[in-house]
Enzyme design. Structure first.
Site, PDB file in Angstrom:
ATOM      1  CB  SER A  26      -1.115   0.170   1.655  1.00 60.43           C
ATOM      2  OG  SER A  26       0.196   0.184   2.591  1.00 60.43           O
ATOM      3  CG  ASN A 113      -3.583  -4.741  12.507  1.00 58.54           C
ATOM      4  OD1 ASN A 113      -2.912  -4.731  12.156  1.00 58.54           O
ATOM      5  ND2 ASN A 113      -4.128  -5.866  13.305  1.00 58.54           N
ATOM      6  CG  HIS A 159     -43.398  22.118  -9.224  1.00 60.44           C
ATOM      7  ND1 HIS A 159     -43.459  20.671  -8.681  1.00 60.44           N
ATOM      8  CD2 HIS A 159     -44.475  22.395  -8.536  1.00 60.44           C
ATOM      9  CE1 HIS A 159     -44.282  20.449  -7.380  1.00 60.44           C
ATOM     10  NE2 HIS A 159     -44.430  21.711  -7.035  1.00 60.44           N
ATOM     11  CB  SER A 280     -17.374  24.549 -28.342  1.00 56.18           C
ATOM     12  OG  SER A 280     -17.833  23.846 -29.632  1.00 56.18           O
ATOM     13  CE  LYS A 286     -22.177  25.507 -26.505  1.00 56.99           C
ATOM     14  NZ  LYS A 286     -22.614  23.611 -27.065  1.00 56.99           N
ATOM     15  CD  GLU A 293     -21.344  21.553 -18.589  1.00 58.82           C
ATOM     16  OE1 GLU A 293     -22.475  21.674 -19.411  1.00 58.82           O
ATOM     17  OE2 GLU A 293     -20.080  21.567 -19.106  1.00 58.82           O
ATOM     18  CE  LYS A 328      -4.269   2.833   5.246  1.00 56.49           C
ATOM     19  NZ  LYS A 328      -5.164   2.008   4.748  1.00 56.49           N
TER      20      LYS A 328
HETATM   21  N1  ARG Z   1      -1.072  -1.423   5.392  1.00 56.54           N
HETATM   22  C1  ARG Z   1      -2.353  -1.660   6.103  1.00 56.54           C
HETATM   23  C2  ARG Z   1      -3.663  -1.355   6.593  1.00 56.54           C
HETATM   24  O1  ARG Z   1      -3.492  -0.208   5.900  1.00 56.54           O
HETATM   25  C3  ARG Z   1      -1.449  -0.678   7.523  1.00 56.54           C
HETATM   26  C4  ARG Z   1      -2.030  -2.741   8.725  1.00 56.54           C
HETATM   27  C5  ARG Z   1      -1.251  -3.802   8.747  1.00 56.54           C
HETATM   28  N2  ARG Z   1      -1.710  -4.627   9.970  1.00 56.54           N
HETATM   29  C6  ARG Z   1      -1.689  -6.265   9.293  1.00 56.54           C
HETATM   30  N3  ARG Z   1      -2.198  -6.748  10.415  1.00 56.54           N
HETATM   31  N4  ARG Z   1      -1.370  -6.520   8.444  1.00 56.54           N
HETATM   32  O2  ARG Z   1      -4.475  -1.342   7.040  1.00 56.54           O
END
Ligand code: ARG
Length: 464
Positions: A26, A113, A159, A280, A286, A293, A328
């Site tokens: 990630s 975590n 309306h 345009s 235009k 938009e 994320k």
């Molecule tokens: N990259 C992980 C996330 O975004 C971090 C936590 C990972 N924890 C694990 N036990 N693999 O959630």
């Protein structure tokens, strides 16, 4: 003997598949959390030293090392490594490379975590503050416009049919109110965001004598999370943030729809600034309202992120699951998208030219003062239902003769009711109709000015 370069590879007999490494990494997107990650780690190290798990020297080495790493990242010299999966392990590995033994102790009493949940909460707390300021900026622009347009008459619609005259200032202040609630929702969500997960560790807490209140205080959290399982697993706070952003995007899409309609030659109520339109490639005449938009379209994108987050969270058993890594990108894009839309609006609105004559002309068509005539008859003693019918007859006559009510003579109107007298003329003018609605929340210019004054007070921090 280690089989791979991963910090957790000790119990693995075979290296992780190359595809799986890339699939589960990630760091490509969560590196955006580096500041929050470093702040969280510094607070954690200070707390560990406070309770005697780290020495003062170890703490100082860690803090100095992390600050140096932040400088490397900001200077663009930090080398991110996909093999190290995420922002957390990239920074930790670099810390160990820089300071050695002390760096290996940073992860004592925590887990990725509770670390990632903390990073996310710090990020969103900041996001709320950025959004709050950006919405307030747009509100200030709207209030200035509303004050300038306090007397401008336009047709109010239901309306999308001309209904009753309103002032353009009043219409703009409706936008102000929607944004005020968007801010209030975000501020409200912030209270639930601002809770510290650290200390939950992987899921069950830690055997070290940690002081979670101290860590919370260092990071400016209102309190530590009550339950470790909940702290590492739920992302409801992120969903709530996105839901508030989805409502904001919905409001911006409504403003956009109105600007798009009003700037069309059929309405001709406003002219958008050239700098916020495009032409345009084929039709030379235009001038397209691209910015509104796009803002209207981006609401779809933010709604998508909300549904994505709800679906990622759905049916996850306690506690942490890797599913949550999927939180994320939608969150980052939600923030970026709504911030950009707010910036576009704050830039565009002051440049809008208001075609007051066209607005006024539209308000003088379509029998917009029909309700005023009915109210007039009620004041003369006619029951409202009868008054409604009398005015309907007059309108039908107007449609047949191509005349608005205000263009009819008193004699002409008296054909529909003897209760009508010469004083009806003032009632049927646009100004008369507006001025009559002079209660709180009404469209009269005097009320718009009073509402502008109150809005300014609220923007200055005296209540949302
Ligand atoms: N990259 C992980 C996330 O975004 C971090 C936590 C990972 N924890 C694990 N036990 N693999 O959630």
């Amino acid at each position: 003997m280690k089989k791979t370069d991963k910090p957790w590879s000790g119990r693995f007999a075979a290296p992780v598949d190359e595809f799986v490494k890339a699939f589960s990494a990630s760091v490509g997107f969560d590196r955006r959390l580096y500041r929050q990650d470093i702040a969280g780690s510094i607070a954690h190290a200070r707390m560990l030293a406070q309770v005697g798990v780290l020495t003062g020297a170890e703490r100082d080495a860690i803090v100095t090392g992390l600050e140096a790493i932040q400088a490397e990242i900001e200077a663009g010299t930090f080398v991110w490594d996909t093999a190290l999966e995420d922002v957390h392990m990239n920074i930790e590995a670099r810390l160990i490379a820089r300071i050695g033994e002390a760096g290996k102790k940073l992860h004592t009493g925590r887990s990725r975590n509770d670390q990632v949940a903390t990073d996310l909460r710090l990020f969103l707390r900041d996001a709320v503050d950025q959004l709050d300021a950006a919405i307030a900026r747009l509100q200030a622009v709207i209030v200035d416009l509303a004050e300038r347009e306090a007397d401008s008459v336009m047709p109010g619609f239901t309306h999308l049919q001309a209904a009753q005259p309103v002032t353009f200032g009043h219409h703009l202040l409706a936008w102000f109110e929607m944004l005020a609630r968007d801010r209030a929702r975000l501020v409200d969500a912030r209270a639930r965001i601002n809770v510290l997960p650290l200390g939950a560790a992987a899921l069950a807490g830690t055997s070290f004598p940690i002081d979670r209140a101290y860590t919370a205080q260092l990071l400016g959290f209102a309190a530590p999370a009550e339950n470790s399982l909940d702290a590492v697993s739920d992302r409801d706070f992120a969903i709530e943030f996105t839901a508030a952003c989805a409502l904001l995007a919905m409001h911006l899409s409504r403003f956009s729809e109105e600007l798009i309609l009003w700037s069309s030659s059929q309405f001709g109520f406003v002219e958008l600034p050239d700098a916020f339109c495009t032409g345009s490639s084929i039709m030379p005449q235009k001038k397209n309202p691209d910015v509104p938009e796009l803002v209207r379209g981006k609401a779809g994108r933010v709604y998508g992120h909300l549904i994505a987050l709800l679906t990622v969270m759905k049916a996850q058993p306690l506690a942490y699951n890797k599913d949550n890594q999927e939180d994320k990108e939608p969150l980052f894009d939600t923030l970026d998208t709504v911030l950009a839309c707010l910036q576009a609006y704050a830039g565009m609105l002051p440049g809008i030219e208001v075609r007051r004559e066209a607005m006024r002309h539209a308000a003088s068509q379509g029998f917009c003062t029909a309700t005023d005539l009915a109210d007039y008859l009620v004041r003369k003693g006619v029951a409202f239902r009868d008054a409604h019918e009398i005015v309907a007859q007059a309108v039908r006559h107007g449609v047949e003769t191509g005349k608005d009510l205000s263009a009819m003579s008193v004699e002409e109107l008296r054909a529909f009711s003897g209760a009508i007298g010469p004083d009806v003329t003032a009632v049927l003018t646009l100004e008369g109709s507006l001025a009559a609605r002079a209660h709180l929340g009404g469209t009269a210019p005097s009320q718009v000015r009073a509402a502008v004054a109150r809005a300014r007070q609220r923007l200055a921090g005296h209540g949302l």
